[in-house]
Design a protein around this motif. Structure first.
Motif, PDB file in Angstrom:
ATOM      1  N   HIS A  25      38.277  26.695  42.296  1.00 26.91           N
ATOM      2  CA  HIS A  25      39.140  27.866  42.138  1.00 26.91           C
ATOM      3  C   HIS A  25      39.902  28.144  43.437  1.00 26.91           C
ATOM      4  CE1 HIS A  25      37.125  28.601  38.395  1.00 26.91           C
ATOM      5  NE2 HIS A  25      37.454  29.871  38.305  1.00 26.91           N
ATOM      6  N   SER A  26      41.078  28.680  43.314  1.00 25.29           N
ATOM      7  CA  SER A  26      41.831  29.126  44.483  1.00 25.29           C
ATOM      8  C   SER A  26      41.152  30.337  45.112  1.00 25.29           C
ATOM      9  CB  SER A  26      43.255  29.517  44.071  1.00 25.29           C
ATOM     10  OG  SER A  26      43.854  30.359  45.035  1.00 25.29           O
ATOM     11  N   PRO A  27      40.758  30.276  46.404  1.00 28.66           N
ATOM     12  CA  PRO A  27      40.155  31.457  47.044  1.00 28.66           C
ATOM     13  C   PRO A  27      41.073  32.675  47.009  1.00 28.66           C
ATOM     14  CG  PRO A  27      39.772  29.498  48.370  1.00 28.66           C
ATOM     15  CD  PRO A  27      40.737  29.098  47.291  1.00 28.66           C
ATOM     16  N   ALA A  28      42.366  32.452  47.217  1.00 28.50           N
ATOM     17  CA  ALA A  28      43.323  33.563  47.145  1.00 28.50           C
ATOM     18  C   ALA A  28      43.369  34.128  45.737  1.00 28.50           C
ATOM     19  CB  ALA A  28      44.717  33.092  47.573  1.00 28.50           C
ATOM     20  N   GLY A  29      43.276  33.229  44.738  1.00 28.90           N
ATOM     21  CA  GLY A  29      43.267  33.676  43.358  1.00 28.90           C
ATOM     22  C   GLY A  29      42.024  34.466  43.019  1.00 28.90           C
ATOM     23  N   LEU A  30      40.865  34.006  43.489  1.00 24.57           N
ATOM     24  CA  LEU A  30      39.624  34.734  43.237  1.00 24.57           C
ATOM     25  C   LEU A  30      39.693  36.149  43.789  1.00 24.57           C
ATOM     26  CD1 LEU A  30      36.899  32.020  43.974  1.00 24.57           C
ATOM     27  CD2 LEU A  30      37.340  33.121  41.771  1.00 24.57           C
ATOM     28  N   LEU A  31      40.192  36.266  45.003  1.00 27.23           N
ATOM     29  CA  LEU A  31      40.258  37.582  45.650  1.00 27.23           C
ATOM     30  C   LEU A  31      41.240  38.505  44.926  1.00 27.23           C
ATOM     31  CD1 LEU A  31      38.938  38.928  48.100  1.00 27.23           C
ATOM     32  CD2 LEU A  31      40.912  38.216  49.461  1.00 27.23           C
ATOM     33  N   ALA A  32      42.407  37.965  44.603  1.00 21.71           N
ATOM     34  CA  ALA A  32      43.419  38.790  43.930  1.00 21.71           C
ATOM     35  C   ALA A  32      42.978  39.173  42.528  1.00 21.71           C
ATOM     36  CB  ALA A  32      44.751  38.030  43.883  1.00 21.71           C
ATOM     37  N   MET A  33      42.358  38.236  41.797  1.00 19.44           N
ATOM     38  CA  MET A  33      41.922  38.533  40.431  1.00 19.44           C
ATOM     39  C   MET A  33      40.739  39.489  40.414  1.00 19.44           C
ATOM     40  SD  MET A  33      42.504  35.026  38.227  1.00 19.44           S
ATOM     41  CE  MET A  33      41.941  33.807  39.422  1.00 19.44           C
ATOM     42  N   ALA A  34      39.898  39.441  41.455  1.00 19.82           N
ATOM     43  CA  ALA A  34      38.805  40.410  41.549  1.00 19.82           C
ATOM     44  C   ALA A  34      39.365  41.830  41.633  1.00 19.82           C
ATOM     45  CB  ALA A  34      37.934  40.110  42.760  1.00 19.82           C
ATOM     46  N   SER A  93      50.366  37.581  44.905  1.00 15.74           N
ATOM     47  CA  SER A  93      51.201  38.136  43.833  1.00 15.74           C
ATOM     48  C   SER A  93      51.238  37.225  42.606  1.00 15.74           C
ATOM     49  CB  SER A  93      52.623  38.387  44.334  1.00 15.74           C
ATOM     50  OG  SER A  93      53.290  37.172  44.613  1.00 15.74           O
ATOM     51  N   ALA A  94      50.814  35.971  42.757  1.00 19.07           N
ATOM     52  CA  ALA A  94      50.792  35.046  41.617  1.00 19.07           C
ATOM     53  C   ALA A  94      49.645  35.339  40.669  1.00 19.07           C
ATOM     54  CB  ALA A  94      50.692  33.602  42.118  1.00 19.07           C
ATOM     55  N   TYR A  95      48.713  36.223  41.080  1.00 18.27           N
ATOM     56  CA  TYR A  95      47.483  36.440  40.318  1.00 18.27           C
ATOM     57  C   TYR A  95      47.346  37.860  39.776  1.00 18.27           C
ATOM     58  CZ  TYR A  95      46.534  32.062  42.689  1.00 18.27           C
ATOM     59  OH  TYR A  95      46.626  30.778  43.170  1.00 18.27           O
ATOM     60  N   THR A  96      48.427  38.592  39.736  1.00 21.22           N
ATOM     61  CA  THR A  96      48.371  39.891  39.070  1.00 21.22           C
ATOM     62  C   THR A  96      48.279  39.675  37.564  1.00 21.22           C
ATOM     63  OG1 THR A  96      50.773  40.062  38.839  1.00 21.22           O
ATOM     64  CG2 THR A  96      49.796  40.939  40.886  1.00 21.22           C
ATOM     65  N   CYS A  97      47.831  40.674  36.849  1.00 21.26           N
ATOM     66  CA  CYS A  97      47.776  40.549  35.385  1.00 21.26           C
ATOM     67  C   CYS A  97      49.155  40.252  34.815  1.00 21.26           C
ATOM     68  CB  CYS A  97      47.201  41.829  34.776  1.00 21.26           C
ATOM     69  SG  CYS A  97      45.429  42.039  35.018  1.00 21.26           S
ATOM     70  N   ALA A  98      50.185  40.901  35.371  1.00 21.22           N
ATOM     71  CA  ALA A  98      51.541  40.692  34.867  1.00 21.22           C
ATOM     72  C   ALA A  98      52.005  39.261  35.102  1.00 21.22           C
ATOM     73  CB  ALA A  98      52.503  41.671  35.532  1.00 21.22           C
ATOM     74  N   ALA A  99      51.741  38.711  36.304  1.00 23.85           N
ATOM     75  CA  ALA A  99      52.163  37.344  36.611  1.00 23.85           C
ATOM     76  C   ALA A  99      51.409  36.330  35.760  1.00 23.85           C
ATOM     77  CB  ALA A  99      51.951  37.055  38.099  1.00 23.85           C
ATOM     78  N   LEU A 100      50.110  36.533  35.618  1.00 16.87           N
ATOM     79  CA  LEU A 100      49.310  35.626  34.799  1.00 16.87           C
ATOM     80  C   LEU A 100      49.673  35.753  33.324  1.00 16.87           C
ATOM     81  CD1 LEU A 100      45.881  36.112  36.601  1.00 16.87           C
ATOM     82  CD2 LEU A 100      47.380  34.110  36.751  1.00 16.87           C
ATOM     83  N   GLY A 101      50.004  36.966  32.898  1.00 13.73           N
ATOM     84  CA  GLY A 101      50.455  37.164  31.523  1.00 13.73           C
ATOM     85  C   GLY A 101      51.758  36.444  31.243  1.00 13.73           C
ATOM     86  N   ALA A 102      52.659  36.407  32.243  1.00 14.05           N
ATOM     87  CA  ALA A 102      53.911  35.668  32.091  1.00 14.05           C
ATOM     88  C   ALA A 102      53.645  34.170  31.955  1.00 14.05           C
ATOM     89  CB  ALA A 102      54.834  35.945  33.281  1.00 14.05           C
ATOM     90  N   ASP A 103      52.640  33.677  32.688  1.00 15.63           N
ATOM     91  CA  ASP A 103      52.229  32.280  32.515  1.00 15.63           C
ATOM     92  C   ASP A 103      51.779  32.012  31.082  1.00 15.63           C
ATOM     93  OD1 ASP A 103      52.690  31.702  35.187  1.00 15.63           O
ATOM     94  OD2 ASP A 103      50.580  31.864  35.782  1.00 15.63           O
ATOM     95  N   ILE A 104      50.986  32.935  30.545  1.00 18.67           N
ATOM     96  CA  ILE A 104      50.464  32.762  29.175  1.00 18.67           C
ATOM     97  C   ILE A 104      51.602  32.757  28.163  1.00 18.67           C
ATOM     98  CG2 ILE A 104      49.015  33.795  27.385  1.00 18.67           C
ATOM     99  CD1 ILE A 104      47.552  32.320  29.698  1.00 18.67           C
ATOM    100  N   ASP A 105      52.633  33.547  28.402  1.00 15.16           N
ATOM    101  CA  ASP A 105      53.814  33.498  27.531  1.00 15.16           C
ATOM    102  C   ASP A 105      54.353  32.075  27.435  1.00 15.16           C
ATOM    103  OD1 ASP A 105      54.057  36.189  26.765  1.00 15.16           O
ATOM    104  OD2 ASP A 105      55.157  36.711  28.578  1.00 15.16           O
ATOM    105  N   LEU A 106      54.459  31.415  28.593  1.00 16.54           N
ATOM    106  CA  LEU A 106      55.029  30.071  28.639  1.00 16.54           C
ATOM    107  C   LEU A 106      54.097  29.050  27.985  1.00 16.54           C
ATOM    108  CD1 LEU A 106      56.441  30.156  32.281  1.00 16.54           C
ATOM    109  CD2 LEU A 106      57.739  30.329  30.149  1.00 16.54           C
ATOM    110  N   VAL A 107      52.795  29.176  28.245  1.00 17.83           N
ATOM    111  CA  VAL A 107      51.838  28.263  27.627  1.00 17.83           C
ATOM    112  C   VAL A 107      51.825  28.458  26.109  1.00 17.83           C
ATOM    113  CG1 VAL A 107      49.409  27.585  27.488  1.00 17.83           C
ATOM    114  CG2 VAL A 107      50.406  28.147  29.710  1.00 17.83           C
ATOM    115  N   ALA A 108      51.870  29.706  25.663  1.00 13.25           N
ATOM    116  CA  ALA A 108      51.893  29.990  24.228  1.00 13.25           C
ATOM    117  C   ALA A 108      53.124  29.384  23.565  1.00 13.25           C
ATOM    118  CB  ALA A 108      51.837  31.494  23.982  1.00 13.25           C
ATOM    119  N   HIS A 109      54.254  29.471  24.250  1.00 16.93           N
ATOM    120  CA  HIS A 109      55.481  28.876  23.711  1.00 16.93           C
ATOM    121  C   HIS A 109      55.333  27.368  23.581  1.00 16.93           C
ATOM    122  CE1 HIS A 109      59.764  28.338  22.920  1.00 16.93           C
ATOM    123  NE2 HIS A 109      59.770  27.382  23.838  1.00 16.93           N
TER     124      HIS A 109
END
Length: 292
Positions: A199-208, A87-103
Motif C-alpha cells: 500500500h502507498s504510505p501516503a495513501g494509508l495516511l490520507a485514507m485514514a 489529495s489523490a486519496y480523498t473520497c471525492a478523488a477516489l470516487g472519480a476513479d471509480i467513475d472511470l473504472v465503472a465506465h
C-alpha cells in the motif's frame, strides 16, 4: 481484521488490469461459465486496508448468475500504484476513479456498484456525482459518516504511529498480533503483510483521515433515485449494526443482515452474501428494464 478463506483464484476468475484516463487499476475479473454475460456487470470496491482479494470467496458464485463481476484495488492499494500526493486519496478523488473504472467495466451498460466499509464512502461519491451509469448501489458494512467504535480507535492509532514509525512497525506491533490472536492461518498472515507493505504510505495516511472524518451524506443519497441495498453482518465491529439499520431506513433501502458475519460478510458468509447480492441485482435490473 477479516481475510479471504483462500487465495487461489477459482475457475473463471483472472487477474487483469483496467486502463482508464486516470491510470491503470489492478482487478480480479470473474466471467460466467458460458463466457457470455447475459446481465449487467458488477463492480466491487474494497475497504481501507483491504484489496480486491477480499471478494475472492464470492466472485465465482456471483458470476454464475450470468454477469461479469470485477473487484478492484483502488488507487494506492496493493497492486494499483498511487502517488505521494495526499489529495489523490480523498473520497471525492477516489470516487472519480471509480467513475472511470465503472465506465470501463460497463462498456456503455449500467453497472451494479458495491462498496465495502471505506469503499462505501468512496462509491457514495460516484453514486452522487451522476457520472457513471449505475444499475444499483450496495453499501456493505459501511456507514453514514466517519467510522466509530473499535475501528475508529485503530484508525486514530494509525494516524499517530504511521508518520513516526512507518508501515512495517504498524504491521509488526498492531496488525500482525491482531491477526494471530484471531487464528488467521500463516499463509494468510504472510499475504496480509505483503499487501499492507505494498500500500502507498501516503495513501494509508490520507485514507485514514477520510474514513475517520467523512461527513454524513445519507440525505443526498436518499434523493438519488438509485435502488440501494444496505448489507452487513449481525456482529459488525465497524459501524454498529443499529446505525447501519437506521441508515437503511433513512435511505428507504432494502436491508439484509447476514447471520454469523462480522465486518466482512463476503469472507465470513460468502454463499449467503452472494445470494443476497444476486437477488438484489436481478430485481434492480428487472425494475429498470420494466420501466424503460
Amino acid at each position: 481484521m477479516s481475510t479471504p478463506r483462500f487465495l487461489t483464484l477459482p475457475p473463471g476468475v483472472t487477474t487483469q488490469q483496467i486502463e482508464t484516463p486516470a491510470g491503470t487499476f489492478a482487478v480480479l475479473s470473474a466471467e460466467p461459465v458460458s463466457g457470455v454475460p447475459e446481465r449487467w456487470p458488477a463492480l466491487l470496491v474494497p475497504g481501507f486496508t483491504g484489496s480486491k482479494e477480499d471478494f475472492i470467496s464470492v466472485l465465482q458464485t456471483l458470476a454464475q448468475a450470468g454477469r461479469r463481476v470485477v473487484a478492484v484495488d483502488i488507487r494506492g492499494q496493493y497492486e494499483t500504484p498511487g502517488p505521494d500526493d495526499p489529495s489523490a486519496y480523498t473520497c471525492a478523488a477516489l470516487g472519480a476513479d471509480i467513475d472511470l473504472v465503472a465506465h470501463a467495466v460497463g462498456g456503455g451498460e449500467p453497472v451494479h456498484l458495491l462498496g465495502h466499509s471505506f469503499g462505501g464512502l468512496i462509491t457514495r461519491e460516484a453514486a452522487l456525482d451522476g457520472t457513471a451509469k449505475i444499475a444499483s448501489y450496495t453499501l456493505m458494512s459501511s456507514g453514514p459518516a466517519g467510522i466509530i467504535g473499535p475501528r475508529e480507535k485503530t484508525g486514530r492509532i494509525m494516524l499517530t504511529e504511521l508518520p513516526e514509525y512507518g508501515v512495517e512497525y504498524l504491521w509488526a506491533n498492531r496488525l500482525e498480533p491482531e491477526a494471530l490472536r484471531a487464528g488467521v492461518p500463516d499463509e494468510i498472515v504472510s499475504f496480509l503483510r505483503k499487501r499492507l507493505l505494498a500500500h502507498s504510505p501516503a495513501g494509508l495516511l490520507a485514507m485514514a483521515r477520510e474514513v475517520l472524518d467523512a461527513p454524513d451524506r445519507v440525505d443526498e443519497l436518499a434523493e438519488s433515485g438509485l435502488a440501494i441495498l444496505v448489507l452487513y453482518g449481525e456482529h459488525d465491529d465497524g459501524w454498529p449494526p443499529l446505525l447501519q439499520a437506521e441508515m437503511a431506513d433513512r435511505l428507504d433501502a432494502e436491508c439484509v443482515v447476514v447471520p454469523g458475519a462480522a465486518h466482512s460478510p463476503a469472507v465470513e458468509a460468502p454463499e449467503t452474501t452472494a445470494a443476497a447480492l444476486t437477488r438484489f441485482w436481478n430485481a434492480a435490473e428487472s425494475e429498470i428494464l420494466h420501466h424503460s
